[in-house]
Motif scaffolding. Structure first.
Motif, PDB file in Angstrom:
ATOM      1  N   THR A 166       0.853  -1.143   0.062  1.00 56.23           N
ATOM      2  CA  THR A 166      -0.048  -0.081   0.078  1.00 56.23           C
ATOM      3  C   THR A 166       0.860   1.372  -0.064  1.00 56.23           C
ATOM      4  N   SER A 167       0.305   2.293  -0.345  1.00 55.22           N
ATOM      5  CA  SER A 167       1.033   3.518  -0.077  1.00 55.22           C
ATOM      6  C   SER A 167       0.125   4.753   0.282  1.00 55.22           C
ATOM      7  N   LEU A 168       0.872   5.611   0.976  1.00 54.13           N
ATOM      8  CA  LEU A 168       0.239   6.748   1.770  1.00 54.13           C
ATOM      9  C   LEU A 168       1.047   8.111   1.442  1.00 54.13           C
ATOM     10  N   ARG A 169       0.500   8.823   0.684  1.00 53.51           N
ATOM     11  CA  ARG A 169       1.433  10.112   0.040  1.00 53.51           C
ATOM     12  C   ARG A 169       2.514   9.746  -0.446  1.00 53.51           C
ATOM     13  N   LYS A 170       2.628   8.541  -1.330  1.00 53.89           N
ATOM     14  CA  LYS A 170       3.577   7.874  -2.069  1.00 53.89           C
ATOM     15  C   LYS A 170       4.800   7.175  -1.240  1.00 53.89           C
ATOM     16  N   GLU A 171       4.591   7.491  -0.173  1.00 54.73           N
ATOM     17  CA  GLU A 171       5.288   6.327   0.849  1.00 54.73           C
ATOM     18  C   GLU A 171       4.593   5.211   0.677  1.00 54.73           C
ATOM     19  N   LEU A 172       5.710   3.980   0.445  1.00 56.37           N
ATOM     20  CA  LEU A 172       5.355   2.645   0.079  1.00 56.37           C
ATOM     21  C   LEU A 172       5.578   1.887   1.493  1.00 56.37           C
ATOM     22  N   THR A 173       4.600   1.135   1.599  1.00 58.47           N
ATOM     23  CA  THR A 173       4.900   0.194   2.976  1.00 58.47           C
ATOM     24  C   THR A 173       4.370  -1.225   2.156  1.00 58.47           C
ATOM     25  N   MET A 174       5.751  -2.066   2.390  1.00 58.53           N
ATOM     26  CA  MET A 174       5.364  -3.629   1.927  1.00 58.53           C
ATOM     27  C   MET A 174       5.227  -4.397   3.014  1.00 58.53           C
ATOM     28  N   SER A 175       4.298  -5.444   3.390  1.00 63.48           N
ATOM     29  CA  SER A 175       4.086  -5.813   4.745  1.00 63.48           C
ATOM     30  C   SER A 175       3.866  -7.484   4.213  1.00 63.48           C
ATOM     31  N   MET A 176       4.153  -8.377   5.223  1.00 61.87           N
ATOM     32  CA  MET A 176       3.989  -9.937   5.094  1.00 61.87           C
ATOM     33  C   MET A 176       3.485 -10.279   6.518  1.00 61.87           C
ATOM     34  N   CYS A 177       2.137 -10.902   6.349  1.00 64.12           N
ATOM     35  CA  CYS A 177       1.869 -11.493   7.671  1.00 64.12           C
ATOM     36  C   CYS A 177       2.154 -12.924   7.861  1.00 64.12           C
ATOM     37  N   VAL A 178       2.658 -13.335   8.952  1.00 62.11           N
ATOM     38  CA  VAL A 178       3.193 -14.713   8.972  1.00 62.11           C
ATOM     39  C   VAL A 178       2.768 -15.255  10.206  1.00 62.11           C
ATOM     40  N   ARG A 179       2.402 -16.629  10.312  1.00 68.21           N
ATOM     41  CA  ARG A 179       2.232 -17.347  11.681  1.00 68.21           C
ATOM     42  C   ARG A 179       3.561 -18.037  11.753  1.00 68.21           C
ATOM     43  N   GLY A 180       4.535 -17.841  12.594  1.00 68.32           N
ATOM     44  CA  GLY A 180       5.956 -18.517  12.696  1.00 68.32           C
ATOM     45  C   GLY A 180       6.620 -18.371  14.161  1.00 68.32           C
ATOM     46  N   ASN A 181       8.043 -18.238  14.014  1.00 65.93           N
ATOM     47  CA  ASN A 181       8.706 -18.263  15.242  1.00 65.93           C
ATOM     48  C   ASN A 181       9.714 -17.027  14.996  1.00 65.93           C
ATOM     49  N   ASP A 182      10.735 -16.950  16.062  1.00 66.17           N
ATOM     50  CA  ASP A 182      11.707 -16.061  15.658  1.00 66.17           C
ATOM     51  C   ASP A 182      12.629 -16.020  14.493  1.00 66.17           C
ATOM     52  N   GLU A 183      12.992 -17.364  14.417  1.00 65.51           N
ATOM     53  CA  GLU A 183      13.715 -17.714  13.145  1.00 65.51           C
ATOM     54  C   GLU A 183      13.070 -17.258  12.005  1.00 65.51           C
ATOM     55  N   ASP A 184      11.732 -17.616  11.739  1.00 63.75           N
ATOM     56  CA  ASP A 184      10.852 -16.921  10.652  1.00 63.75           C
ATOM     57  C   ASP A 184      10.885 -15.614  10.695  1.00 63.75           C
ATOM     58  N   ARG A 185      10.952 -14.877  11.542  1.00 62.17           N
ATOM     59  CA  ARG A 185      10.989 -13.458  11.725  1.00 62.17           C
ATOM     60  C   ARG A 185      12.285 -12.945  11.086  1.00 62.17           C
ATOM     61  N   ALA A 186      13.187 -13.597  11.436  1.00 65.15           N
ATOM     62  CA  ALA A 186      14.500 -13.281  10.928  1.00 65.15           C
ATOM     63  C   ALA A 186      14.809 -13.743   9.507  1.00 65.15           C
ATOM     64  N   ILE A 187      14.096 -14.541   9.041  1.00 66.54           N
ATOM     65  CA  ILE A 187      13.905 -14.891   7.696  1.00 66.54           C
ATOM     66  C   ILE A 187      13.322 -13.802   6.842  1.00 66.54           C
ATOM     67  N   VAL A 188      12.081 -13.476   7.202  1.00 62.92           N
ATOM     68  CA  VAL A 188      11.189 -12.431   6.651  1.00 62.92           C
ATOM     69  C   VAL A 188      12.106 -11.158   6.533  1.00 62.92           C
ATOM     70  N   ASN A 189      12.743 -10.798   7.786  1.00 61.34           N
ATOM     71  CA  ASN A 189      13.418  -9.349   7.639  1.00 61.34           C
ATOM     72  C   ASN A 189      14.685  -9.446   6.771  1.00 61.34           C
ATOM     73  N   ARG A 190      15.119 -10.703   6.691  1.00 63.36           N
ATOM     74  CA  ARG A 190      16.385 -10.972   5.704  1.00 63.36           C
ATOM     75  C   ARG A 190      15.798 -10.650   4.303  1.00 63.36           C
ATOM     76  N   PHE A 191      14.501 -11.366   4.026  1.00 68.82           N
ATOM     77  CA  PHE A 191      13.828 -11.177   2.588  1.00 68.82           C
ATOM     78  C   PHE A 191      13.768  -9.685   2.676  1.00 68.82           C
ATOM     79  N   PHE A 192      13.370  -8.868   3.529  1.00 70.40           N
ATOM     80  CA  PHE A 192      13.022  -7.504   3.073  1.00 70.40           C
ATOM     81  C   PHE A 192      14.145  -6.817   2.888  1.00 70.40           C
ATOM     82  N   ASP A 193      15.507  -7.159   3.476  1.00 68.17           N
ATOM     83  CA  ASP A 193      16.777  -6.521   3.277  1.00 68.17           C
ATOM     84  C   ASP A 193      16.933  -6.700   1.821  1.00 68.17           C
ATOM     85  N   LEU A 194      16.755  -7.847   1.196  1.00 66.09           N
ATOM     86  CA  LEU A 194      17.041  -8.225  -0.219  1.00 66.09           C
ATOM     87  C   LEU A 194      16.050  -7.572  -1.018  1.00 66.09           C
ATOM     88  N   TYR A 195      14.936  -7.444  -0.850  1.00 66.71           N
ATOM     89  CA  TYR A 195      13.894  -6.553  -1.364  1.00 66.71           C
ATOM     90  C   TYR A 195      14.206  -5.288  -1.595  1.00 66.71           C
TER      91      TYR A 195
END
Length: 427
Positions: A388-417
């Motif tokens: 979604t975007s608000l005043r052209k500021e873009l927010t990419m989000s991902m909702c996951v059911r997981g654990n701390d390791e999954d959170r780290a994986i998703v954050n690494r994905f966002f680094d690559l993204y």
């Protein structure tokens, strides 16, 4: 006597999705002033009366499901809480990741969190009732009617009502086009076994929302570079997704990869003024034959794939007649089992929900200072990237059911993204 509502096609499909996600849609809007709670209560009650599916319980009798309209109190919908600044984010996250059972008496929960002289408006609603497109409409109307009520003191009632049927997508076709569209029984989406590299499912997993913001300056650069290359913003976001997926998952660069993209079927409807809030969203696959030798070659693959289904006069309508037939002639229990055989829930998906209009979301002249909307919490191994975007500021989000390791994986994905977005924006 209890009042009952039809369970429409997409209500049933999203109920089937209980095996893949929690079906909740999430909204967060931040304001630099204190929301008038009494005005908000009045508007919410008026809107729930106009859209009774929002205060209905879904009845799965395994034969012909339906909604039963329930009595409710505004306190069943709205939570108001004053919190300290250092506890604000945790309160917001705890509210947003909640699950509303389909058999509950209300299908939307709203919260206002006060901190100092500011407010955060949060909403969680059951996707069985409406998709992101109509939730954006609902939010705009909510704010418009809130402002009118504060100004005039008159109870607002301006919200679309009418059919929630999927068949509205056929109404503006010619007789010949309608006949063709209603004969498109084949599902043209193919199965793809490539998945996001999360840890194995575990009963102790919990839901979380991870997100990454991009500045308006980055958005402008991305759009300008895309225009030069004949690509839309959606093409650019999708290309960055493919690029980051190949890297995070370690897929072979020679592998073909697909991402299912949410398509709003309202493109086929000229005027939806006579429709109630509902779902009109399907999935279409964007497929690349391999990872490009650079990100701009991947972009060309994305453009070609997107163009191929955009040329289809009946984009998104393939397979709907078969779904309709299955639900119409068979009991729910049987139709669900048959649909699961032919339906491939996408392992990797993206939903570009689009622009959140700051002006339309203003309350008493105060535009939201920040905000986003995100799709459902996916259950492993499925993932959904929302934009979604608000005043052209873009927010990419991902909702996951997981654990701390999954959170780290998703954050690494966002680094690559983020790196992929930077490459695209730089040209």
């Amino acid at each position: 006597m209890e009042r009952k509502l039809n369970a429409e096609l997409w209500d049933k499909m999203h109920y089937l999705f209980r095996d893949y996600n929690d079906r909740m849609v999430h909204v967060e809007l931040r304001y630099d002033y204190k929301i008038n709670v009494e005005a908000l209560k009045t508007v919410l009650v008026c809107f729930f009366e106009k859209a009774p599916v929002l205060h209905s319980a879904f009845s799965d009798n395994r034969i012909r499901p339906y909604w039963t309209v329930k009595d409710y109190h505004v306190d069943d919908i709205l939570t108001v809480k004053t919190v300290e600044e250092d506890a604000l984010d945790s309160e917001i996250n705890a509210f947003l990741v909640q699950y509303i059972p389909p058999e509950a008496g209300v299908q939307m929960k709203v919260a206002v969190f006060f901190h100092g002289e500011s407010s955060v408006l949060c909403i969680v609603e059951n996707h069985m009732c409406m998709d992101g497109g109509d939730l954006k409409y609902f939010l705009n109307a909510l704010c418009e009617n809130y402002n009118a009520y504060v100004e005039t003191g008159k109870s607002p009632v301006v919200l679309r009502t009418g059919t929630r049927s999927y068949e509205a997508v056929y109404e503006d076709f010619t007789a010949t086009e309608r006949r063709v569209a209603k004969s498109l029984y084949k599902n043209i989406n193919k199965k793809d076994g490539h998945g996001f590299p999360l840890t194995p499912d575990n009963i102790r997993d919990t839901s979380f929302i991870a997100k990454r913001k991009f500045s308006a300056e980055t958005f402008d650069k991305l759009r300008a570079e895309g225009k030069k290359r004949g690509a839309t913003i959606n093409d650019m976001l999708l290309t960055a997704y493919f690029d980051a997926l190949y890297k995070i998952a370690g897929f072979s660069p020679a592998d073909s990869l697909s991402v299912s993209c949410a398509i709003d079927l309202r493109r086929h409807i000229k005027d939806n003024a006579d429709q109630g809030v509902t779902n009109q969203t399907v999935w279409m696959q964007c497929r690349v034959p391999n990872m490009g030798c650079n990100i701009f070659e991947t972009l060309e693959y994305v453009k070609a794939s997107s163009a191929s289904f955009k040329r289809d006069r009946f984009m998104g309508l393939h397979g709907l007649p078969l779904l309709s037939l299955g639900y119409r002639v068979l009991p729910l229990a049987a139709s669900e089992e048959i649909i699961k055989v032919g339906y491939a829930n996408p392992l990797i998906a993206m939903s570009n929900i689009g622009v959140l209009d700051a002006g339309k979301l203003s309350l008493e002249g105060h535009e939201p200072t920040d905000g986003f909307m995100s799709g459902a919490v996916k259950y492993k191994p499925y993932v959904l990237l929302s934009a979604t975007s608000l005043r052209k500021e873009l927010t990419m989000s991902m909702c996951v059911r997981g654990n701390d390791e999954d959170r780290a994986i998703v954050n690494r994905f966002f680094d690559l993204y983020e790196q992929s977005i930077a490459l695209l924006a730089a040209g």
